[in-house]
Write a protein that holds these residues in place. Structure first.
Motif, PDB file in Angstrom:
ATOM      1  N   VAL A 436      -9.138  -1.795  11.742  1.00 44.08           N
ATOM      2  CA  VAL A 436      -7.781  -1.884  12.185  1.00 44.08           C
ATOM      3  C   VAL A 436      -7.303  -0.677  11.323  1.00 44.08           C
ATOM      4  O   VAL A 436      -7.100  -0.852   9.944  1.00 44.08           O
ATOM      5  N   ALA A 437      -6.604   0.295  11.909  1.00 45.93           N
ATOM      6  CA  ALA A 437      -5.877   1.328  11.048  1.00 45.93           C
ATOM      7  C   ALA A 437      -4.504   1.228  11.176  1.00 45.93           C
ATOM      8  O   ALA A 437      -3.613   1.058  12.109  1.00 45.93           O
ATOM      9  N   ASP A 438      -3.621   1.566   9.840  1.00 45.19           N
ATOM     10  CA  ASP A 438      -2.364   1.263   9.710  1.00 45.19           C
ATOM     11  C   ASP A 438      -1.694   2.775   9.821  1.00 45.19           C
ATOM     12  O   ASP A 438      -2.112   3.655   8.804  1.00 45.19           O
ATOM     13  N   ALA A 457      -4.347   3.331   5.583  1.00 42.95           N
ATOM     14  CA  ALA A 457      -5.318   2.327   5.133  1.00 42.95           C
ATOM     15  C   ALA A 457      -6.062   1.793   6.278  1.00 42.95           C
ATOM     16  O   ALA A 457      -5.412   1.778   7.244  1.00 42.95           O
ATOM     17  N   PHE A 458      -7.213   1.297   6.306  1.00 41.99           N
ATOM     18  CA  PHE A 458      -7.802   0.540   7.217  1.00 41.99           C
ATOM     19  C   PHE A 458      -8.680  -0.579   6.906  1.00 41.99           C
ATOM     20  O   PHE A 458      -9.304  -0.500   5.713  1.00 41.99           O
ATOM     21  N   THR A 494      -7.195   3.765   0.772  1.00 46.05           N
ATOM     22  CA  THR A 494      -6.511   5.126   1.109  1.00 46.05           C
ATOM     23  C   THR A 494      -6.754   5.788  -0.136  1.00 46.05           C
ATOM     24  O   THR A 494      -7.099   5.622  -1.173  1.00 46.05           O
ATOM     25  N   VAL A 495      -5.821   7.002   0.017  1.00 44.40           N
ATOM     26  CA  VAL A 495      -5.945   8.053  -1.062  1.00 44.40           C
ATOM     27  C   VAL A 495      -4.607   8.013  -1.843  1.00 44.40           C
ATOM     28  O   VAL A 495      -3.530   7.709  -1.551  1.00 44.40           O
ATOM     29  N   CYS A 496      -4.898   7.940  -3.200  1.00 40.09           N
ATOM     30  CA  CYS A 496      -3.607   8.044  -4.276  1.00 40.09           C
ATOM     31  C   CYS A 496      -3.796   9.203  -4.852  1.00 40.09           C
ATOM     32  O   CYS A 496      -4.856   9.898  -5.200  1.00 40.09           O
ATOM     33  N   VAL A 497      -2.481   9.923  -4.843  1.00 44.60           N
ATOM     34  CA  VAL A 497      -2.405  11.404  -5.713  1.00 44.60           C
ATOM     35  C   VAL A 497      -1.591  11.176  -6.624  1.00 44.60           C
ATOM     36  O   VAL A 497      -0.387  10.542  -6.993  1.00 44.60           O
ATOM     37  N   ASP A 498      -2.187  11.924  -7.620  1.00 52.91           N
ATOM     38  CA  ASP A 498      -1.317  12.020  -9.108  1.00 52.91           C
ATOM     39  C   ASP A 498      -1.033  10.672  -9.842  1.00 52.91           C
ATOM     40  O   ASP A 498       0.163  10.654 -10.126  1.00 52.91           O
TER      41      ASP A 498
END
Length: 661
Positions: A436-438, A457-458, A494-498
């Motif tokens: 399940v992708a958000d 996120a999924f 998912t990806v977190c930046v800085d």
């Protein structure tokens, strides 16, 4: 966050109409100190004769043992309130004492009390929950099933103590219209279960005094709600619940000239909000699956109460409820697991089932299977639960038995307006893959109160077993660090930046700058399925960065390949998080991460940075936690890949699964 900072942030999210409305509300609250706008004297009620009832005779095959155990625990003073299990609160309890912290809330005018202040009221969720009176319904059910007078007497004692300790309009139980509305719903259910206006509890002079006391409070509740609806940026599930309470109360107690006006007002509001708060493809706009369940439950209850009283809802209303059920059915995996997307507070509108394994999602699907004649919903529900038995009666059971569940599950796999997309195959079988992708908006209205920073996120479930999960919610009004963590980007796959969230937190139920997600492609069929989306949450950085994620599911090789494309010009610190369910045994195997489930093993490979770091029950930094229930958390393993990028970069993560040895 200081009260001043919160108010400044809140103002940022209001338009002029809302500011003017809130000024009027403030003036109304001030005037109430002098009795203006309050009920000075409740008009004498005019009780009709025999009234139709949704909850009449006890249904067949109900779990009487579980019901009696629940009712006996209440009479013995043992309460379940969120993380408190079997807490000795007494019978009746002290309604104005927070059972968690022991804080006694003040008894001033309810609308003047700062219920957001832990210093003043303790944990308001714990204080409010018992006063929703779900336990009153349990006692009424037990009397209806067993005929034992002690349960009916207990119901009366519970209510009388509440009337004495929580007089209108004093104390924290006269602050939130939603709380009053849920209490009205439970009072209505208990009233019907106890026999309505002709209940034995109302016999004699003492019984008549009790009945009048109850009806007076019903009127005061309705009057309060119609004066304090949640509007503008707060017009979310709270407004829907307020309409629900007013609507049900006006049907069950049409005792005053105002009742018809309240019913018409609430009915119009419910029709409008059912379409406004839920997308046409079946997703509640708060982007929180548990709140979708709550709104669905409100819609279902209003329809069933309305139907009994000849005041059912429109075809558009019912069609929207059916679409909401489609979404729930699509997300529920073969093991009955639901991704914990967005906020959850464990609330039930009314508690009619007492089985410890009861599922609110499967219950809704069981009721909707009967309501809409949907055999596929019956397949997903799996069994007919006690709540559905009480709500739908003997005719509902006949309807359930007449549905022939299909052999194959074919879920809806795309919810474009709601923002969710499925990849997978073998749905509903031991070989199921459900991803399940958000790609949804952050939340609803300007504050997006119950959304999480989870764009792109999924979750991943294999064979009905969760592997990659959403860690849930845990906290609301208190424990700010934990409240912020569980809705942060770092708490999602998912990806977190800085070190920043995709969207900017402005308060416990408030977001400022919000990430916008958009779909680029979705191909849920064929040998290689695809989801491709992007969001702009990090475009607010001094060096703007766009995150694009492509997810490819190779159905032939049991493999998912994730490509995170970070489009930027300069340098950034990046962290990629994957959160595993608590049933997974997770460890490092060289450069790979291996997660072992009951029947399958999942392997992750990623060449980014210096390799994976595993967090488990970490508090510095916070990581490696899951919250299955409100105010409860337990350890899980979170794998984190950290590294620096300079300019546009693609990070590739490969997932492969196979049977465990």
């Amino acid at each position: 966050m200081t009260t001043l900072a919160w108010k400044i942030n809140r103002l940022k999210l209001m338009g002029l109409p809302e500011i003017l409305w809130r000024v009027r509300q403030l003036a109304q609250k001030k005037a109430s100190k002098f009795g203006l706008g309050l009920v000075a004297q409740v008009p004498a009620p005019r009780l009709a004769g025999a009234m139709p009832a949704l909850l009449g005779e006890a249904p067949a095959q109900v779990d009487a043992v579980a019901l009696a155990a629940a009712a006996d625990a209440i009479l013995a003073g043992r309460w379940n309130v969120f993380a408190l299990r079997g807490a000795q609160l007494g019978f009746p309890p002290r309604w104005n004492c927070d059972p968690k912290t022991g804080t006694h809330a003040p008894m001033g005018l309810g609308k003047q009390i700062d219920y957001r202040s832990e210093r003043v009221v303790g944990d308001i969720k714990y204080l409010w929950e018992p006063s929703r009176h779900l336990e009153l319904v349990t006692l009424a059910q037990a009397w209806r099933v067993s005929g034992e007078q002690r349960y009916a007497d207990g119901a009366r004692a519970l209510l009388q103590s509440w009337f004495e300790q929580c007089p209108y309009p004093q104390g924290v139980h006269w602050t939130s219209s939603l709380e009053l509305a849920v209490r009205l719903l439970n009072w209505a259910c208990a009233w019907e279960l106890l026999g309505g206006a002709s209940s034995p509890l109302f016999a004699g002079a003492e019984g008549q005094r009790f009945q009048r006391q109850w009806l007076d409070s019903v009127y005061q509740h309705c009057h309060f709600i119609q004066g304090y609806f949640s509007r503008h940026s707060s017009a979310n599930n709270h407004l829907f619940g307020e309409y629900m309470g007013l609507f049900v109360a006006s049907l069950v107690w049409p005792c005053w000239p105002a009742s018809a006006r309240w019913q018409a007002l609430a009915r119009r509001g419910l029709e409008v909000e059912a379409l406004k708060q839920n997308t046409a493809d079946g997703v509640n706009r708060e982007q929180a699956v548990y709140y979708q369940h709550e709104v669905m439950d409100m819609m279902l209850l209003c329809q069933l109460f309305g139907q009994v009283h000849g005041a059912g809802f429109s075809a558009a209303y019912l069609e929207r409820l059916e679409r909401l059920a489609d979404f729930i059915a699509a997300l529920l995996d073969a093991g009955g697991n639901m991704p914990m997307i967005g906020d959850a507070d464990d609330a039930q509108m009314v508690r009619l089932a007492h089985d410890g394994a009861w599922s609110p999602y499967r219950s809704l699907l069981a009721s909707c299977a009967v309501l809409f004649g949907r055999a596929d919903f019956k397949r997903k529900a799996g069994a007919y639960d006690d709540k559905s038995r009480w709500l739908l009666g003997a005719a509902g059971l006949l309807g359930w038995d007449s549905l022939a569940a299909p052999a194959e599950e074919r879920p809806v796999q795309a919810f474009p307006e709601g923002g969710y997309y499925l990849l997978g195959n073998g749905f509903g079988t031991p070989a199921e893959v459900r991803l399940v992708a958000d790609c949804a908006p952050l939340g609803y209205l300007s504050i997006a109160a119950h959304g999480h920073a989870d764009a792109l996120a999924f979750t991943l479930s294999l064979g009905g077993e969760e592997f990659l999960i959403d860690p849930g919610t845990y906290a609301y009004h208190t424990q700010k660090a934990w409240r912020d963590y569980f809705r942060s980007t770092a708490a999602h796959n998912t990806v977190c930046v800085d070190g920043q969230d995709q969207s900017e937190i402005g308060g416990n139920f408030m977001w400022l700058r919000k990430a916008n997600a958009s779909l680029l492609a979705h191909q849920p069929s064929g040998p290689v399925q695809l989801f491709d989306g992007q969001h702009d949450g990090y475009c607010r950085l001094s060096d703007p960065l766009t995150h694009r994620r492509q997810v490819e599911f190779d159905t032939q090789k049991n493999r998912v390949v994730v490509k995170d494309i970070l489009q930027c010009r300069g340098e950034h610190e990046v962290a990629l998080h994957w959160h595993f369910a608590e049933g997974c045994q997770v460890g490092l195997d060289g450069a790979r991460v291996r997660a072992r489930g009951r029947r399958l093993g999942l392997t992750l490979a990623c060449a980014f940075g210096a390799g994976a770091q595993l967090l488990r029950a970490s508090e510095t930094p916070i990581g490696g936690w899951i919250s299955r229930k409100f105010d409860e958390k337990s350890p899980i393993t979170t794998a984190v890949w950290r590294g620096s990028i300079n300019g546009t970069t693609e990070i590739v993560t490969e997932f492969h699964w196979s049977p465990t040895e």
